[in-house]
Design a protein around this motif. Structure first.
Motif, short mmCIF file in Angstrom:
data_model
loop_
_atom_site.label_atom_id
_atom_site.label_comp_id
_atom_site.label_asym_id
_atom_site.label_seq_id
_atom_site.Cartn_x
_atom_site.Cartn_y
_atom_site.Cartn_z
N SER A 146 -41.85 -11.14 -25.45
CA SER A 146 -40.65 -11.88 -25.08
C SER A 146 -40.92 -13.38 -24.99
O SER A 146 -40.09 -14.19 -25.42
CB SER A 146 -40.07 -11.35 -23.76
N VAL A 147 -42.07 -13.77 -24.43
CA VAL A 147 -42.41 -15.18 -24.35
C VAL A 147 -42.52 -15.78 -25.76
O VAL A 147 -42.01 -16.88 -26.03
CB VAL A 147 -43.74 -15.38 -23.57
N THR A 148 -43.19 -15.06 -26.66
CA THR A 148 -43.37 -15.54 -28.02
C THR A 148 -42.03 -15.73 -28.72
O THR A 148 -41.77 -16.76 -29.37
CB THR A 148 -44.24 -14.57 -28.83
N GLU A 149 -41.15 -14.73 -28.59
CA GLU A 149 -39.84 -14.83 -29.25
C GLU A 149 -39.02 -15.97 -28.68
O GLU A 149 -38.31 -16.67 -29.43
CB GLU A 149 -39.09 -13.50 -29.10
N ARG A 382 -57.04 -11.64 -27.39
CA ARG A 382 -56.83 -10.99 -28.68
C ARG A 382 -55.37 -10.56 -28.84
O ARG A 382 -54.75 -10.78 -29.87
CB ARG A 382 -57.74 -9.77 -28.80
N MET A 383 -54.83 -9.92 -27.82
CA MET A 383 -53.46 -9.43 -27.89
C MET A 383 -52.47 -10.58 -28.05
O MET A 383 -51.54 -10.52 -28.87
CB MET A 383 -53.14 -8.60 -26.65
N GLU A 384 -52.65 -11.64 -27.27
CA GLU A 384 -51.75 -12.79 -27.37
C GLU A 384 -51.82 -13.42 -28.76
O GLU A 384 -50.79 -13.78 -29.34
CB GLU A 384 -52.12 -13.82 -26.31
N ALA A 385 -53.03 -13.56 -29.29
CA ALA A 385 -53.19 -14.22 -30.58
C ALA A 385 -52.59 -13.39 -31.70
O ALA A 385 -51.90 -13.92 -32.58
CB ALA A 385 -54.67 -14.49 -30.86
N VAL A 386 -52.85 -12.09 -31.71
CA VAL A 386 -52.31 -11.22 -32.77
C VAL A 386 -50.79 -11.31 -32.79
O VAL A 386 -50.17 -11.51 -33.85
CB VAL A 386 -52.76 -9.76 -32.58
N HIS A 387 -50.18 -11.18 -31.63
CA HIS A 387 -48.72 -11.19 -31.61
C HIS A 387 -48.17 -12.57 -31.96
O HIS A 387 -47.24 -12.69 -32.76
CB HIS A 387 -48.19 -10.77 -30.23
N ALA A 388 -48.72 -13.62 -31.36
CA ALA A 388 -48.19 -14.96 -31.59
C ALA A 388 -48.30 -15.36 -33.06
O ALA A 388 -47.36 -15.92 -33.63
CB ALA A 388 -48.93 -15.97 -30.70
N LEU A 389 -49.43 -15.10 -33.66
CA LEU A 389 -49.65 -15.51 -35.05
C LEU A 389 -48.77 -14.73 -36.02
O LEU A 389 -48.14 -15.31 -36.91
CB LEU A 389 -51.12 -15.34 -35.41
N ARG A 390 -48.71 -13.42 -35.83
CA ARG A 390 -47.89 -12.63 -36.75
C ARG A 390 -46.42 -13.02 -36.62
O ARG A 390 -45.71 -13.19 -37.62
CB ARG A 390 -48.07 -11.14 -36.48
N ALA A 391 -45.97 -13.22 -35.39
CA ALA A 391 -44.57 -13.59 -35.18
C ALA A 391 -44.27 -14.96 -35.77
O ALA A 391 -43.21 -15.18 -36.37
CB ALA A 391 -44.26 -13.57 -33.69
N LEU A 392 -45.20 -15.91 -35.62
CA LEU A 392 -44.98 -17.26 -36.16
C LEU A 392 -44.84 -17.23 -37.67
O LEU A 392 -43.90 -17.83 -38.23
CB LEU A 392 -46.15 -18.16 -35.76
#
Length: 434
Positions: A146-149, A382-392
């Motif tokens: 949710s933060v990433t989105e 790791r979890m934050e980076a995977v999600h943030a990068l893929r979403a970006l």
């Protein structure tokens, strides 16, 4: 107090700074690594020159190794301990000046877990480890999403943004702030304090940087006093409230732990995300593989951690006489461990200078250290980076950098301070990363 802090800086940073510059001019590679600002941009050629000199290289202040197996062994050796970056082999008269201007609790001095050994380290780490178990990190997944989105929604389509300030730093600071019970409104202050304090991980920093770090530590300490008082009156479900309720840590312990978790909770991750953006844009063939097979994202993050480590160096000190590589070293000997060099050891990683997101042993890197001081928040990063990068990259498929990103002038933490980018069109239907 300013003259006293200047004397402290001179004893723990100024004198080593002068010595490092002198040895660097003579061509000493270890001094060049810490005394030549040019190496912060691309340290890898220098690390290879150190590798060519031997497995355990001597230097003016410490020995050093870039070898994967040797770094791993030393990190796991109970005969080797940790100490603050300020405590390299400084002459005793100069070292005594540090007592004239003690600093408030901070990540770089005891009782911070970063610079203490068992049994104190065991007690401090045990008190917070429950918040970083796989189950606990799994519960944060939805919040990271949710933060990433929200952050991506705020970025302008067909516009520009600083991907460090507007994105990479914002994801981890939001999560660690919530974990520690800090209000969302304080995140910008913590980002500023983190930027100011992080140079203390290096050796020989200039006086203006040291002065800014001391000021940030004082401000952070005052804020922590107020925050802990609020949590005592009205505890929540955060880490600090749990520690206060348990009653095992005193105020200095609590503030040192809070400052360390806050700094470690976003410094590594913001550098990881920023380094990944640059590497993927520099290697479009690898980014194309990720678009074809999104299941590769976790391994891609491991390859970034290996190839362009956000934490480049750490150090250990002999707690008793030790012997490595046939060299007998007395108690107190310091060994600098180049995690970045170990991550490009050709005996472990085939074609180590090639960025390859399909590398089958990418996860064998040492970026998160090893042994009892291994990074507590590695799974969260790791979890934050995977999600943030893929979403970006899903949301902005035409993303391109606008000029050269600006490197942080640090030797231990390796990342970018600014990264202007043209975002391009916004993908109408973005997928939700796993």
């Amino acid at each position: 107090m300013r003259p006293l802090y200047w004397m402290r800086w001179m004893s723990v940073q100024g004198a080593p700074r002068l010595a490092l510059k002198a040895y660097a001019r003579r061509g000493d590679p270890l001094a060049q690594l810490f005394g030549d600002p040019a190496t912060t941009h691309d340290p890898y050629p220098l690390l290879e020159s150190i590798r060519a000199r031997g497995r355990l290289v001597g230097g003016p202040f410490a020995r050093m190794t870039v070898e994967h197996d040797l770094c791993r062994s030393i990190l796991r050796d109970n005969a080797m301990g940790v100490r603050a970056a300020e405590s390299f082999d400084i002459p005793r008269p100069l070292r005594g000046l540090t007592t004239l201007a003690p600093l408030p609790p901070n990540p770089m001095e005891p009782p911070s877990m970063l610079v203490i050994d068992p049994p104190e380290h065991t007690r401090m780490r045990r008190s917070v480890s429950a918040a970083f178990t796989p189950r606990a990190i799994g519960r944060l997944h939805a919040r990271v999403e949710s933060v990433t989105e929200e952050l991506l929604d705020a970025l302008p389509a067909n516009g520009s943004a600083d991907l460090v300030a507007d994105f990479a730093a914002q994801v981890p600071i939001a999560i660690i702030s919530e974990m520690l019970g800090f209000p969302h409104s304080a995140k910008d202050r913590f980002l500023g304090w983190g930027d100011a304090i992080s140079p203390l991980l290096d050796i020989g920093i200039p006086w203006p940087s040291y002065r800014s770090a001391v000021a940030a530590i004082a401000e952070m300490d005052a804020y922590a006093d107020e925050h802990l008082a609020k949590l005592r009156r009205s505890p929540g479900e955060d880490i600090l409230s749990s520690l206060i309720t348990a009653g095992e840590l005193d105020d200095n312990d609590l503030k040192a732990t809070a400052s360390l978790l806050m700094g470690a909770g976003f410094e590594t991750t913001v550098n990881l995300i920023g380094n990944a953006i640059v590497q993927l844009l520099d290697h479009p063939d690898q980014l194309a593989k990720l678009r074809e097979d999104p299941e590769l994202w976790p391994n891609a993050v491991e390859e970034v951690l290996r190839f362009d480590a956000p934490v480049q160096n750490t150090g250990r000190v002999a707690l008793r006489e030790v012997e490595y590589e046939g060299i007998r070293m007395p108690k107190g000997t310091t060994i600098v461990l180049s995690l970045a060099g170990a991550n490009r050891d050709p005996k472990v990683f085939a074609a180590p200078d090639r960025f390859d997101i399909t590398r089958d042993n990418a996860k064998d890197h040492l970026t998160f250290s090893s042994g009892i001081h291994a990074c507590l928040g590695a799974s969260l990063a790791r979890m934050e980076a995977v999600h943030a990068l893929r979403a970006l990259f899903d949301r902005f498929p035409d993303l391109q950098l606008d000029g050269l990103p600006q490197r942080r002038p640090l030797f231990t933490l390796h990342g970018y301070s600014h990264m202007r980018a043209n975002l391009g069109r916004r993908h109408a239907e973005h997928t939700t990363p796993v």
